[in-house]
Design a protein around this motif. Sequence first.
Motif, PDB file in Angstrom:
ATOM      1  N   SER A 211      -4.911   1.277   2.607  1.00 36.10           N
ATOM      2  CA  SER A 211      -4.929   2.615   1.999  1.00 36.10           C
ATOM      3  C   SER A 211      -4.102   2.664   0.715  1.00 36.10           C
ATOM      4  N   MET A 212      -3.079   1.799   0.621  1.00 33.89           N
ATOM      5  CA  MET A 212      -2.268   1.770  -0.596  1.00 33.89           C
ATOM      6  C   MET A 212      -3.096   1.367  -1.815  1.00 33.89           C
ATOM      7  N   SER A 213      -4.091   0.521  -1.585  1.00 36.76           N
ATOM      8  CA  SER A 213      -4.955   0.066  -2.671  1.00 36.76           C
ATOM      9  C   SER A 213      -6.251   0.862  -2.733  1.00 36.76           C
ATOM     10  N   LYS A 214      -6.248   2.023  -2.109  1.00 37.20           N
ATOM     11  CA  LYS A 214      -7.414   2.923  -2.121  1.00 37.20           C
ATOM     12  C   LYS A 214      -8.646   2.295  -1.479  1.00 37.20           C
ATOM     13  N   LEU A 215      -8.401   1.433  -0.491  1.00 39.90           N
ATOM     14  CA  LEU A 215      -9.503   0.845   0.266  1.00 39.90           C
ATOM     15  C   LEU A 215      -9.757   1.679   1.507  1.00 39.90           C
ATOM     16  N   ALA A 216     -10.988   1.607   2.015  1.00 42.94           N
ATOM     17  CA  ALA A 216     -11.349   2.384   3.194  1.00 42.94           C
ATOM     18  C   ALA A 216     -10.493   1.975   4.384  1.00 42.94           C
ATOM     19  N   ALA A 217      -9.981   2.940   5.111  1.00 45.18           N
ATOM     20  CA  ALA A 217      -9.132   2.667   6.268  1.00 45.18           C
ATOM     21  C   ALA A 217      -9.209   3.830   7.249  1.00 45.18           C
ATOM     22  N   ASP A 218      -9.064   3.512   8.543  1.00 41.79           N
ATOM     23  CA  ASP A 218      -9.059   4.532   9.596  1.00 41.79           C
ATOM     24  C   ASP A 218      -7.851   5.448   9.384  1.00 41.79           C
ATOM     25  N   PRO A 219      -8.074   6.756   9.166  1.00 45.54           N
ATOM     26  CA  PRO A 219      -6.956   7.660   8.877  1.00 45.54           C
ATOM     27  C   PRO A 219      -5.946   7.746  10.010  1.00 45.54           C
ATOM     28  N   VAL A 220      -6.399   7.583  11.246  1.00 48.44           N
ATOM     29  CA  VAL A 220      -5.455   7.628  12.366  1.00 48.44           C
ATOM     30  C   VAL A 220      -4.559   6.399  12.349  1.00 48.44           C
ATOM     31  N   GLN A 221      -5.155   5.242  12.117  1.00 53.73           N
ATOM     32  CA  GLN A 221      -4.361   4.016  12.020  1.00 53.73           C
ATOM     33  C   GLN A 221      -3.386   4.089  10.843  1.00 53.73           C
ATOM     34  N   VAL A 222      -3.814   4.714   9.765  1.00 55.04           N
ATOM     35  CA  VAL A 222      -2.948   4.820   8.594  1.00 55.04           C
ATOM     36  C   VAL A 222      -1.684   5.605   8.931  1.00 55.04           C
ATOM     37  N   VAL A 223      -1.832   6.667   9.683  1.00 54.27           N
ATOM     38  CA  VAL A 223      -0.674   7.497  10.047  1.00 54.27           C
ATOM     39  C   VAL A 223       0.328   6.687  10.859  1.00 54.27           C
ATOM     40  N   PHE A 224      -0.157   5.962  11.866  1.00 48.87           N
ATOM     41  CA  PHE A 224       0.745   5.163  12.701  1.00 48.87           C
ATOM     42  C   PHE A 224       1.243   3.911  11.949  1.00 48.87           C
ATOM     43  N   GLY A 225       0.412   3.381  11.069  1.00 49.57           N
ATOM     44  CA  GLY A 225       0.785   2.167  10.360  1.00 49.57           C
ATOM     45  C   GLY A 225       1.886   2.385   9.345  1.00 49.57           C
ATOM     46  N   LYS A 226       2.018   3.599   8.842  1.00 48.37           N
ATOM     47  CA  LYS A 226       3.053   3.886   7.849  1.00 48.37           C
ATOM     48  C   LYS A 226       4.446   3.612   8.418  1.00 48.37           C
ATOM     49  N   ALA A 227       4.679   4.030   9.653  1.00 49.93           N
ATOM     50  CA  ALA A 227       5.988   3.793  10.278  1.00 49.93           C
ATOM     51  C   ALA A 227       6.243   2.310  10.490  1.00 49.93           C
ATOM     52  N   GLY A 228       5.213   1.598  10.926  1.00 50.91           N
ATOM     53  CA  GLY A 228       5.367   0.162  11.120  1.00 50.91           C
ATOM     54  C   GLY A 228       5.622  -0.556   9.799  1.00 50.91           C
ATOM     55  N   TYR A 229       4.921  -0.129   8.761  1.00 52.30           N
ATOM     56  CA  TYR A 229       5.146  -0.730   7.445  1.00 52.30           C
ATOM     57  C   TYR A 229       6.585  -0.528   6.996  1.00 52.30           C
ATOM     58  N   GLU A 230       7.089   0.676   7.138  1.00 52.95           N
ATOM     59  CA  GLU A 230       8.450   0.961   6.690  1.00 52.95           C
ATOM     60  C   GLU A 230       9.483   0.200   7.503  1.00 52.95           C
ATOM     61  N   ASN A 231       9.171  -0.085   8.767  1.00 50.93           N
ATOM     62  CA  ASN A 231      10.114  -0.824   9.616  1.00 50.93           C
ATOM     63  C   ASN A 231      10.140  -2.313   9.300  1.00 50.93           C
ATOM     64  N   TYR A 232       8.982  -2.896   9.010  1.00 47.64           N
ATOM     65  CA  TYR A 232       8.894  -4.355   8.929  1.00 47.64           C
ATOM     66  C   TYR A 232       8.593  -4.902   7.525  1.00 47.64           C
ATOM     67  N   CYS A 233       7.932  -4.128   6.686  1.00 49.69           N
ATOM     68  CA  CYS A 233       7.405  -4.667   5.432  1.00 49.69           C
ATOM     69  C   CYS A 233       8.109  -4.157   4.181  1.00 49.69           C
ATOM     70  N   ALA A 234       8.652  -2.952   4.262  1.00 52.06           N
ATOM     71  CA  ALA A 234       9.201  -2.314   3.068  1.00 52.06           C
ATOM     72  C   ALA A 234      10.394  -3.071   2.498  1.00 52.06           C
ATOM     73  N   ALA A 235      11.118  -3.817   3.330  1.00 53.77           N
ATOM     74  CA  ALA A 235      12.305  -4.527   2.843  1.00 53.77           C
ATOM     75  C   ALA A 235      11.961  -5.511   1.730  1.00 53.77           C
ATOM     76  N   CYS A 236      10.763  -6.095   1.779  1.00 51.37           N
ATOM     77  CA  CYS A 236      10.338  -7.038   0.739  1.00 51.37           C
ATOM     78  C   CYS A 236       9.362  -6.401  -0.247  1.00 51.37           C
ATOM     79  N   HIS A 237       8.379  -5.677   0.280  1.00 45.44           N
ATOM     80  CA  HIS A 237       7.311  -5.147  -0.564  1.00 45.44           C
ATOM     81  C   HIS A 237       7.633  -3.782  -1.154  1.00 45.44           C
ATOM     82  N   GLY A 238       8.750  -3.198  -0.758  1.00 42.09           N
ATOM     83  CA  GLY A 238       9.127  -1.899  -1.289  1.00 42.09           C
ATOM     84  C   GLY A 238       8.511  -0.763  -0.507  1.00 42.09           C
ATOM     85  N   ILE A 239       9.205   0.371  -0.469  1.00 39.72           N
ATOM     86  CA  ILE A 239       8.733   1.518   0.301  1.00 39.72           C
ATOM     87  C   ILE A 239       7.395   2.024  -0.229  1.00 39.72           C
TER      88      ILE A 239
END
Length: 306
Positions: A211-239
């Motif tokens: 969704s960050m790159s404006k690609l098609a994505a399940d909106p429900v998964q996007v909502v839950f995935g945001k928290a996981g991204y911030e927990n595990y990925c943001a430290a390197c890839h940025g918030i």
Amino acid sequence: MSDFIHDSWGYFISAIALGGIAWCVWLLYSQRRWLQSKPAPGTPVQSTGHVWDGDLTELNNPVPRWWTWMYLLLCVFALGYLVLMPGLGTNPGLLAFTSADAIAREQAAQAQAVQPVYARYASMTPQQIARDPKAQEIGVRLFLNTCAQCHGSDAKGAPNFPNLADNDWLGEGTPEYIAQTIEQGRHGVMPAWKGVIDPKNAAEIAAYVRSMSKLAADPVQVVFGKAGYENYCAACHGIDGQGNRALGAPNLSDGIWLNSTSQDAIVRTILEGRDNRMPAFGQVLTPDQIRVLSAWVWGLSNTASQ
């Protein structure tokens, strides 16, 4: 090949080499009929009993002396070679020859031969080199010989090999950084999160990344995935997913991908990680060649600056 670097293998190979020479000398000695006096003309020669085509009989003639002396001289040559060259295990031989030294001498001679070609660029900036027509011709040839196997003949990359012409850099993207990368290589590592992130959560994070790159994505998964991204990925890839060039972490929001944009590919990357390596060419290219090549690569994505 690590099984064959123990010193005992050197003794084993030495025994085979010396044993082969000794066996050859013994074989010639054991078949020494040539030492006997030459039979008088007309003296019958013993037959081996082998007859072909009715009248072709194999005779038991002694070995010609020239043939025997040739093999004896070859044995002497082999012993001399083993004394002079590194043919007996770890013994360097009297000449102390090594293929590494020979290659180094050849590289030094080649560098000396091409030095006049690059002398005119010594006082030029990378930006000036990138605009120079002759330097561009040299850069193209250096790239095709050294880099095109991975990055493609057009420098636009391939899956897992970056596009060098789009101005999207994992590092700084300056001529100096490019030259350092060519010389020293690069090792890009993303940790594997298998065992920490379950496949369901990884799929949610992948949806959010898409969704960050404006690609098609399940909106429900996007909502839950945001928290996981911030927990595990943001430290390197940025918030905001724009990456971190100091860490070599790619921008996940610009629509430019090193690999596939598919959900499955992103999930696999999250769970299994990545371990990409670019070899170092500091021992292959001269500093002058690296300088021209890095300027040429920089110029591919900085045409407006030229």
